[in-house]
Each structure stands twice: as structure tokens, then as C-alpha cells.
Design a protein around this motif. Structure first.
Motif, PDB file in Angstrom:
ATOM      1  N   THR A  33      30.316  37.651 -24.189  1.00 18.74           N
ATOM      2  CA  THR A  33      30.018  36.700 -23.437  1.00 18.74           C
ATOM      3  C   THR A  33      29.241  36.769 -22.102  1.00 18.74           C
ATOM      4  O   THR A  33      28.464  35.978 -21.898  1.00 18.74           O
ATOM      5  CB  THR A  33      31.623  36.219 -23.059  1.00 18.74           C
ATOM      6  N   SER A  57      27.028  29.118 -27.307  1.00 19.81           N
ATOM      7  CA  SER A  57      27.454  30.173 -28.291  1.00 19.81           C
ATOM      8  C   SER A  57      28.908  30.325 -28.357  1.00 19.81           C
ATOM      9  O   SER A  57      29.376  31.144 -29.291  1.00 19.81           O
ATOM     10  CB  SER A  57      27.146  31.674 -27.532  1.00 19.81           C
ATOM     11  N   ASN A  58      29.862  29.572 -27.781  1.00 26.67           N
ATOM     12  CA  ASN A  58      31.221  29.532 -27.971  1.00 26.67           C
ATOM     13  C   ASN A  58      31.668  28.249 -27.698  1.00 26.67           C
ATOM     14  O   ASN A  58      31.923  27.318 -27.056  1.00 26.67           O
ATOM     15  CB  ASN A  58      31.796  30.195 -26.602  1.00 26.67           C
ATOM     16  N   THR A  59      32.277  27.990 -29.229  1.00 26.49           N
ATOM     17  CA  THR A  59      32.682  26.667 -29.297  1.00 26.49           C
ATOM     18  C   THR A  59      34.379  26.675 -28.394  1.00 26.49           C
ATOM     19  O   THR A  59      34.927  27.643 -28.290  1.00 26.49           O
ATOM     20  CB  THR A  59      33.240  26.408 -30.865  1.00 26.49           C
TER      21      THR A  59
END
Length: 85
Positions: A33, A57-59
Motif C-alpha cells: 500500500t 489497487s485495493n478493492t
């Protein structure tokens, strides 16, 4: 636009990145992250662009939370002299 300071060296690792301050020898290790955010900063992105990259990039990460977290990281790096606003 955020820019990494000339004294900051960003290196990719297996699990994220390491940001080294050449002047002090201090370093910061990030997970994936944090690596997304630092890559965005290294490319000259803004806090909002880094937050958007984090959301992409992060659901499950919403923009408000991403912007808050990216701003907090930016402020820590700014106080350390590693980024330039």
C-alpha cells in the motif's frame, strides 16, 4: 504535485519499498500500500492522485479514507524532508 527530495532514494523490495534518507541514513520500509503511494509521489503525482491509485489497487478502499491516509503519510515524509510539495 509531490516530488521526492534529492536525498531520498526509493528502492523496490519483495513486499513493498524502502525509502532511504541519504543525509541521515534513516529509512522507511513500506508494504504494498505504501509502495503504491510512494510510486505515485516519485512520478510527480499529487496527494489526490496517490489516493486514487490506492483506491484502484485495493478493492474496498474508499477515496475519503485513502486521501486521509495518503495525506498523513505525506505529512510524515514532509516533516522528515523526504518530499517536496
Amino acid at each position: 504535485m509531490v516530488e521526492l527530495a534529492a536525498r531520498a532514494i526509493l528502492t523496490e523490495t519483495e513486499h513493498g519499498t524502502v525509502l532511504l534518507d541519504e543525509h541521515t541514513g534513516r529509512y522507511w520500509m513500506t508494504n504494498g500500500t505504501g509502495a503504491t503511494v510512494l510510486r505515485s509521489f516519485a512520478a510527480g503525482g499529487t496527494v489526490l492522485e496517490a489516493a486514487a491509485a490506492l483506491c484502484a489497487s485495493n478493492t474496498g478502499v474508499n477515496m475519503d479514507d485513502a486521501e486521509r491516509d495518503v495525506t498523513a503519510l505525506f505529512e510524515q515524509l514532509r516533516r522528515g524532508g523526504l518530499v517536496l510539495p
